[in-house]
Scaffold this motif. Structure first.
Motif, PDB file in Angstrom:
ATOM      1  N   ILE A  41       0.866  -1.174   0.000  1.00 21.09           N
ATOM      2  CA  ILE A  41       0.000   0.000   0.000  1.00 21.09           C
ATOM      3  C   ILE A  41       0.904   1.226   0.000  1.00 21.09           C
ATOM      4  O   ILE A  41       2.038   1.177   0.492  1.00 21.09           O
ATOM      5  N   ASP A  51       1.976  -4.916   3.399  1.00 19.25           N
ATOM      6  CA  ASP A  51       0.756  -5.087   4.186  1.00 19.25           C
ATOM      7  C   ASP A  51       0.736  -6.477   4.827  1.00 19.25           C
ATOM      8  O   ASP A  51       0.127  -7.411   4.302  1.00 19.25           O
ATOM      9  N   SER A  55      -4.651  -5.733   5.573  1.00 18.36           N
ATOM     10  CA  SER A  55      -5.612  -4.650   5.854  1.00 18.36           C
ATOM     11  C   SER A  55      -6.768  -5.118   6.737  1.00 18.36           C
ATOM     12  O   SER A  55      -7.929  -5.017   6.350  1.00 18.36           O
ATOM     13  N   ASN A  59      -7.734  -8.857   2.966  1.00 16.55           N
ATOM     14  CA  ASN A  59      -7.215  -8.982   1.602  1.00 16.55           C
ATOM     15  C   ASN A  59      -6.555 -10.343   1.403  1.00 16.55           C
ATOM     16  O   ASN A  59      -5.827 -10.833   2.259  1.00 16.55           O
ATOM     17  N   HIS A  63      -3.853  -5.968  -3.462  1.00 17.77           N
ATOM     18  CA  HIS A  63      -4.678  -4.751  -3.520  1.00 17.77           C
ATOM     19  C   HIS A  63      -5.023  -4.354  -4.957  1.00 17.77           C
ATOM     20  O   HIS A  63      -4.232  -4.566  -5.878  1.00 17.77           O
TER      21      HIS A  63
ATOM     22  N   GLN B  81      -9.469  -1.084  -0.298  1.00 21.87           N
ATOM     23  CA  GLN B  81      -9.723  -1.232   1.138  1.00 21.87           C
ATOM     24  C   GLN B  81      -8.498  -0.793   1.934  1.00 21.87           C
ATOM     25  O   GLN B  81      -7.369  -1.103   1.539  1.00 21.87           O
ATOM     26  N   VAL B  82      -8.739  -0.077   3.009  1.00 20.94           N
ATOM     27  CA  VAL B  82      -7.657   0.415   3.867  1.00 20.94           C
ATOM     28  C   VAL B  82      -8.023   0.107   5.317  1.00 20.94           C
ATOM     29  O   VAL B  82      -9.158   0.362   5.731  1.00 20.94           O
ATOM     30  N   ILE B  83      -7.096  -0.460   6.046  1.00 22.98           N
ATOM     31  CA  ILE B  83      -7.326  -0.652   7.479  1.00 22.98           C
ATOM     32  C   ILE B  83      -7.543   0.728   8.085  1.00 22.98           C
ATOM     33  O   ILE B  83      -6.785   1.658   7.814  1.00 22.98           O
TER      34      ILE B  83
END
Lengths: 450, 450
Positions: A41, A51, A55, A59, A63, B81-83
């Motif tokens: 990311i 990552d 996340s 995931n 991504h 998607q992002v934490i």
């Protein structure tokens, strides 16, 4: 807007989950992610992070996966949402059929909902109402475990067993029967692994024997109590638990929200134990981590208890969300399943699982590493103050937070829980990247602990 | 696969929400939707249906809206998607800023979650923990209303007041204080509208006076108890309720999940009452009905009660879902807000609201129409067996189901609840289509009732 403005607006307007906003605003400024690719990311300054936590455990295929993005777009151009009572749609039907065909066992029906918490709420309500409909009205209680985490809605919180998250809400929760956590490293029965005979299940057996007429179901996270600190236990434990549930006619609810979809190396974690639960909850990686979508799978026995003429409306299962089986999320999940199948995921993961196993060895002799554990693509290192006594670092020492910061400086997103540093990356991580991840994690740990 | 195969697979694998599957499998086969455009959805046979219920109250800008589909795709190609703990992203920040800027009042912070139920769970937990943190530990109870519906997770069910949906789960729910439903047509105080002085609020006033030290919050659906049967009440009721909450230092939680985003003609329904709630929950039309996404808005007073050094971790708000503030859903919501602003939605809806008002008049003299009610783009016709006594048709007579079938044959999706036929279409419906919808609904009703 430049970076400072975005961060300022974030701090001004957004209340983040599981976050003490004052701390977040202070030393540890939020990182604004703008893109992603594979296991990386990238933030607004162009910094890239590996990552290692997928996340928040969602995931699986990397991504911004282009095939998933395309499937999503095509569905959005056809029909984005369908009311799911009286109406249906192909993406939901295909997905349900594939899910049931894949498990190829007693699980026969799919109830859709929006996230892990709701999948658990569905399971709890379904198990509860099942016994009411079967004329066993006294079977109202649930058995759940210490260190369990099943979600944040109040039904899910009721079966949770992590005091820090759950205690304050106690007066809003229903009573459950709480049993010991199968925490092998800190065995609640004081046994060593080599001499374990599943003594920690004796409490469950006793309570089932004495009170099975009051108990609707046992709910458990399979093989790994994840949010509790990646606490791992043996597959035989699940096998034996299934036997006990059978013997005492109690349902087994299997919370595969975090572990489903190959996280432990198999489609569902319960497969390692050679069992079939009565109810299985799944979410997160179901859409490869693109969108919230959840399923609760159940047996014919459950389904047909609700299936009836139902003249007074009392046999209907009254649960639903507006976006139940959202076609966009189902379309992504279908494409995800197609990719998993093409990649032959179980085989694909084997060398990676071995790479973790090998790589973790370097942690073993480090003086503050108390335990190393692994189930498939999930591995964890439990950090202790004193290896001999297994004493933990105090909460105030913020070991996890310090390792998190040290990781970020090295370009890796680690997110230790308390004193547990864990690895749970997207499956597309290469063996070289696994080595690199473990090296960076080791260095981050050493920077903090010396 | 042909149509029969899809339907057969649906019946075999999918358990639908709020659906008696045996009934569904029987006379009323599911309709498989394959595409949509504007206010129309189209099934696998090419039959088109006017979507008068916005696909469970979510769609606002029409189906498969191309700008929303494009925004979704662009976001999916960047980062899906992002934490959302420690990390943030532009779509969530933009959306939160716009939401707070738009309300321009005491609501200052946005807590994201996945659907209406979770937005309510967040509100309940937040209100509860707020008083604990403020040192008022005795304030643990909630006041909620008969006929209320706030979602299907067990916390949301606890504050619900529809027996058919909620009663069976009673032992899993927390205790609340239940007050009268402001059901004007069937006034719980026996008053006629003209002589109403909000007598139905007296019970709330009395309980607040006597027990405010035990009460954390009042939770209410603004202006319309939707799932209860589109029960509508006067804005003055909300105004007075706000005064009572102020007087007795009790929080007001406003469930705008169904009514928010212009459903009543204004951005939020509470605006009609000239008040500001302490907590506002919103979902459904937030993404124009594309994807599940929810927000819980709150004041500085709430936010800063949790904001602290928090050395022991007890002031953190422990709630979160993996997909909290999912970038895909946020990107769609941002585009939705841009479109709503460009269209000047409040003005845009005025002639349509009037078209409903005019068109509904034709129902007035029909012998089985007991009440006609409307708030903005939501209108309802309450069907009675006897207009004078207001006697209802019995559940077994299945009036609603019959009208549903009659509507489908005419190419319109009506979905009466009990004896309440309602209209809640996407906002892009034209005045001509409103006339057509009401005519088809009238004909469907007449076919069933004679």
């Amino acid at each position: 807007m430049d970076k400072q403005d975005w961060i300022a607006d974030d701090l001004k307007y957004v209340w983040h989950p599981f976050t003490q906003m004052k701390q977040y605003e202070g030393d540890e400024k939020p990182i604004c992610i703008v893109k992603g690719e594979g296991i990386y990311i990238e933030d607004i300054d162009g910094n890239r992070y590996m990552d290692s936590v997928s996340s928040w455990w969602v995931n699986s295929l990397g991504h911004a996966q282009p095939r998933l993005a395309k499937a999503l777009y095509e569905q959005a151009c056809a029909i984005e949402q369908v009311i799911f009572a009286g109406f249906t749609h192909k993406p939901a039907i295909s997905l349900a059929k594939k899910l049931i065909t894949l498990v190829n066992n007693r699980l026969k029906h799919v109830f859709y909902s929006d996230n892990g918490s709701t999948a658990i709420e569905v399971a709890l309500k379904m198990a509860y109402q099942y016994w009411q409909l079967k004329g066993k009205a006294s079977k109202k209680k649930f058995i759940a475990f210490e260190n369990a985490y099943h979600g944040d809605t109040l039904g899910a919180v009721s079966v949770g067993g992590i005091d820090m998250y759950h205690k304050v809400y106690r007066p809003l929760l229903f009573d459950i029967i709480r049993e010991k956590s199968p925490y092998c490293y800190r065995c609640p029965c004081g046994k060593e692994k080599e001499h374990c005979r599943l003594e920690c299940l004796q409490g469950v057996e006793e309570i089932l024997k004495a009170r099975h007429d009051e108990i609707a179901a046992v709910i458990i996270e399979p093989l790994i109590q994840a949010a509790g600190g990646m606490i791992m236990y043996k597959a035989e434990y699940l096998t034996k638990l299934r036997e006990l549930c059978d013997a005492y006619r109690v349902l087994l609810i299997d919370d595969e929200v975090a572990m489903g979809f190959y996280r432990t190396g198999k489609l569902y974690a319960y497969e390692h134990a050679g069992i079939v639960p009565d109810i299985v909850c799944s979410a997160k990686a179901l859409t490869a981590g693109f969108l919230p979508l959840a399923v609760t799978l159940c047996t014919d026995e459950l389904y047909y208890a609700f299936y009836d003429e139902d003249k007074d409306g009392l046999k209907t299962f009254y649960h639903g969300h507006s976006f139940t089986a959202n076609p966009l999320a189902c379309a992504v999940a279908n494409e995800n399943l197609a990719i998993l199948q093409e990649m032959n995921m179980e085989e694909y993961l084997k060398p990676k699982i071995l790479a973790f196993k090998r790589g973790l060895e370097k942690f073993r002799n480090y003086p503050h590493v108390g335990d190393i554990r692994q189930w498939g693509m999930v591995s964890a290192v439990e950090i202790v103050k004193d290896k001999r006594t297994k004493e933990c670092f105090a909460y105030e020492e913020q070991i996890g937070k310090k390792i998190y910061s040290a990781g970020l400086r090295r370009g890796v997103l680690l997110r230790p829980m308390w004193n547990c540093m864990y690895f749970m990356p997207p499956y597309v991580i290469t063996e070289e990247e696994i080595d690199s991840l473990l090296r960076l994690a080791y260095d981050s740990m050493r920077e903090v602990l010396g």
